[in-house]
Design a protein around this motif. Structure first.
Motif, mmCIF file in Angstrom:
data_model
loop_
_atom_site.group_PDB
_atom_site.id
_atom_site.type_symbol
_atom_site.label_atom_id
_atom_site.label_comp_id
_atom_site.label_asym_id
_atom_site.label_seq_id
_atom_site.Cartn_x
_atom_site.Cartn_y
_atom_site.Cartn_z
ATOM 1 N N LYS A 1 1.664 1.121 1.735
ATOM 2 C CA LYS A 1 1.700 0.396 3.011
ATOM 3 C C LYS A 1 0.487 -0.514 3.184
ATOM 4 O O LYS A 1 -0.587 -0.222 2.655
ATOM 5 N N SER A 2 0.706 -1.587 3.936
ATOM 6 C CA SER A 2 -0.374 -2.527 4.295
ATOM 7 C C SER A 2 -1.115 -3.058 3.080
ATOM 8 O O SER A 2 -2.339 -3.007 2.989
ATOM 9 N N VAL A 3 -0.335 -3.561 2.137
ATOM 10 C CA VAL A 3 -0.915 -4.195 0.953
ATOM 11 C C VAL A 3 -1.185 -5.653 1.304
ATOM 12 O O VAL A 3 -0.339 -6.300 1.908
ATOM 13 N N PRO A 4 -2.377 -6.211 0.987
ATOM 14 C CA PRO A 4 -2.646 -7.611 1.284
ATOM 15 C C PRO A 4 -1.552 -8.505 0.680
ATOM 16 O O PRO A 4 -1.189 -8.312 -0.478
ATOM 17 N N ASP A 5 -1.036 -9.448 1.477
ATOM 18 C CA ASP A 5 0.072 -10.297 1.021
ATOM 19 C C ASP A 5 -0.483 -11.543 0.343
ATOM 20 O O ASP A 5 -0.585 -12.610 0.965
ATOM 21 N N ARG A 6 -0.868 -11.417 -0.916
ATOM 22 C CA ARG A 6 -1.372 -12.589 -1.623
ATOM 23 C C ARG A 6 -0.986 -12.504 -3.112
ATOM 24 O O ARG A 6 -0.693 -11.417 -3.629
ATOM 25 N N PRO A 7 -0.989 -13.678 -3.782
ATOM 26 C CA PRO A 7 -0.519 -13.696 -5.164
ATOM 27 C C PRO A 7 -1.318 -12.739 -6.048
ATOM 28 O O PRO A 7 -2.526 -12.584 -5.868
ATOM 29 N N GLY A 8 -0.635 -12.092 -6.976
ATOM 30 C CA GLY A 8 -1.322 -11.256 -7.961
ATOM 31 C C GLY A 8 -1.369 -9.780 -7.623
ATOM 32 O O GLY A 8 -1.680 -8.959 -8.484
ATOM 33 N N ILE A 9 -1.042 -9.444 -6.346
ATOM 34 C CA ILE A 9 -1.159 -8.030 -5.972
ATOM 35 C C ILE A 9 -0.079 -7.187 -6.656
ATOM 36 O O ILE A 9 -0.368 -6.147 -7.249
ATOM 37 N N ALA A 10 1.179 -7.666 -6.603
ATOM 38 C CA ALA A 10 2.254 -6.899 -7.248
ATOM 39 C C ALA A 10 1.980 -6.790 -8.745
ATOM 40 O O ALA A 10 2.168 -5.727 -9.353
ATOM 41 N N ALA A 11 1.507 -7.882 -9.344
ATOM 42 C CA ALA A 11 1.214 -7.867 -10.783
ATOM 43 C C ALA A 11 0.164 -6.808 -11.084
ATOM 44 O O ALA A 11 0.258 -6.084 -12.076
ATOM 45 N N LYS A 12 -0.827 -6.702 -10.197
ATOM 46 C CA LYS A 12 -1.880 -5.709 -10.436
ATOM 47 C C LYS A 12 -1.331 -4.288 -10.304
ATOM 48 O O LYS A 12 -1.531 -3.445 -11.181
ATOM 49 N N ILE A 13 -0.614 -4.046 -9.186
ATOM 50 C CA ILE A 13 -0.103 -2.685 -8.957
ATOM 51 C C ILE A 13 0.784 -2.233 -10.118
ATOM 52 O O ILE A 13 0.567 -1.182 -10.714
ATOM 53 N N PHE A 14 1.777 -3.085 -10.460
ATOM 54 C CA PHE A 14 2.733 -2.633 -11.476
ATOM 55 C C PHE A 14 2.154 -2.723 -12.894
ATOM 56 O O PHE A 14 2.583 -1.993 -13.787
ATOM 57 N N GLY A 15 1.146 -3.556 -13.052
ATOM 58 C CA GLY A 15 0.436 -3.598 -14.336
ATOM 59 C C GLY A 15 -0.316 -2.297 -14.566
ATOM 60 O O GLY A 15 -0.245 -1.699 -15.645
ATOM 61 N N ASP A 16 -1.010 -1.836 -13.521
ATOM 62 C CA ASP A 16 -1.769 -0.576 -13.644
ATOM 63 C C ASP A 16 -0.827 0.611 -13.886
ATOM 64 O O ASP A 16 -1.125 1.509 -14.669
ATOM 65 N N ILE A 17 0.320 0.580 -13.178
ATOM 66 C CA ILE A 17 1.278 1.686 -13.329
ATOM 67 C C ILE A 17 1.858 1.688 -14.749
ATOM 68 O O ILE A 17 1.960 2.734 -15.393
#
Ligand code: ADP
Ligand code: ASP
Ligand code: MG
Length: 413
Positions: free
Chosen positions: A273-289
């Protein structure tokens, strides 16, 4: 000389009598003029029992740790090692020659991803040397070694991967997967009583069904079979009946809209929840996972008014411990109000068929069947040949049944 690789799953080698029955099958294939390789699983529930033992030992003074992964694999490979020796003895007792090999002894080298290692190579020479002498070769399923000699396992159901990989490197004419049901059914026959055995199914359909919960074949094994075009014959170790052939797609297969339905239980939805809405965040989260070797599915992102987003996805219960470690690190790094919420007790019901490429109305029919049964759909995902709905685990069996019946899968074709 034709070459057959047979694999016997846990139930099919659960006791001495069954081991002898499996041995008889291998011998009979040999007597018909084939070279025979046999891959075996651990006896009965051995793997589950070992996992349970590990859990007990990892709980100390009221505190539970995750078993160290290397040690877990060190433990689990012992299960298959028992079966190979007993199977070789059983064949010898029936008057034929056999030799057993562990993964390491046939140079089955994997990467170092303990508990879900990937096969990199197999040294076929040692196997061929024995086959040409007329010996039946028994190989431990589910295990390999790293380049530095550590034991690894190939993920639950990994003996299937051993079967197909060995079949592929040896250029086998067929891989026979002996299990405790007559073949691949239109749905799990233990849940859906009127499920029907399928005669032939394409690699792609089987890939989807395996990934969506049909535990009878491991997904990786089907991927391998498709890549190397190895036909798999899934059949019952307790009778002689013809099972299901998993083969390359043929044009007539598209005439059937839905080939099968599947249920995947024990899913957890994770919402960050409440993830900053900016480019690269999804890439980071799913990259780490992904870097932690955790497989996630059904990703959804919702944007709020305050420049933040909620990202949710589902994961199998078995992956949760690894996932939590990564997610906790990510939420800490992102800071602010970012936090993770876990919602367990979910399931996924799916229908699969290459005919969906050319027929319409499949989704609507599935949704209506679920609605008529008062089953709430929490999320929908689709591919070219499947439709999946996330539902409450409690309603899983019922959902599988109503979807199966909505497409009249129990009726003879
Ligand atoms: P093995 O020990 O032989 O590897 P598994 O227990 O791993 O056997 O797989 C066989 C089981 O898979 C069956 O007993 C059945 O309950 C389950 N299964 C789930 N979906 C299907 C399906 N569509 N067709 C056949 N079996 C299925
Ligand atoms: N014994 C392993 C398991 O139970 C591998 C297998 O049976 O395929 O997952
Ligand atoms: Mg299995």
């Amino acid at each position: 000389m034709p070459l057959i690789v047979q694999k016997f799953g846990g139930t099919s080698v659960a006791d001495a009598e069954r081991i002898h029955r499996a041995a008889r099958r291998a011998i009979s294939a040999k007597e018909k003029g084939n070279q025979v390789v046999v891959v075996v699983s651990a006896m009965g529930d051995t793997t589950d029992d070992l996992i349970d033992l590990a859990r007990q030992v990892c709980t100390y003074a009221g505190n539970e740790i995750q078993p160290p992964k290397r040690e877990m694999d060190q433990l689990l490979v012992t299960g298959e090692q028992v079966t190979i020796a007993l199977m070789a003895m059983a064949i010898c007792a029936q008057g034929h020659s056999a030799i057993s090999f562990t993964g390491g002894q046939i140079g089955l080298v994997t990467d170092a991803a303990f508990s879900k290692a990937r096969i990199q190579s197999i040294n076929k020479q040692r196997i061929f040397d024995q086959l040409t002498q007329g010996t039946i070769v028994i190989i431990a399923g589910f295990q390999g070694v790293t380049e530095t000699g550590d034991y690894t396992t190939l993920g639950r159901g990994g003996s299937n991967a051993t079967l197909v990989a060995v079949g592929a490197v040896l250029g086998a004419d067929v891989c026979e997967n002996y299990t405790d049901v007559d073949g691949i059914y239109t749905a799990d026959p233990r849940i859906v009583k009127n499920a029907r055995k399928i005669d032939r199914i394409s690699y792609d359909e089987m890939l989807e069904l395996s990934g969506l919960g049909a535990s009878v074949l491991q997904t990786r094994a089907v991927e391998f079979a498709k890549k190397y075009n190895v036909p798999i014959h899934v059949r019952n170790s307790q009778n002689e009946s013809e099972g299901t052939w998993i083969v390359a797609e043929t044009p007539t297969m598209e005439h059937i809209v839905v080939s099968g339905a599947a249920l995947k239980k024990d899913l957890t939805r994770v919402t960050i929840k409440s993830v900053p809405d900016r480019p690269g965040i999804a890439a980071k989260i799913f990259g780490d996972i992904a870097a932690a070797n955790v497989v996630v599915d059904d990703i959804i992102q919702n944007i709020s008014d305050d420049n933040t987003a909620n990202i949710s996805f589902t994961v199998e219960h078995g992956e949760l411990a690894d996932l939590k470690t990564v997610v906790e690190r990510i939420t800490k790094e992102l800071g602010g109000g970012t936090k993770a919420i876990y919602h367990s007790d979910l399931a996924k019901v799916s229908v699969v068929g290459v005919g969906m490429r050319v027929h319409t109305g499949v989704a609507q029919r599935m949704f209506k069947a679920l609605a008529d049964a008062k089953i709430n759909i929490q999320n929908i995902s689709t591919s070219e040949i499947k439709i999946s709905c996330i539902i409450d685990l409690e309603q899983g069996a019922k959902a599988l049944q109503v979807v199966h019946d909505a497409f009249e899968l129990g009726k003879a074709r």
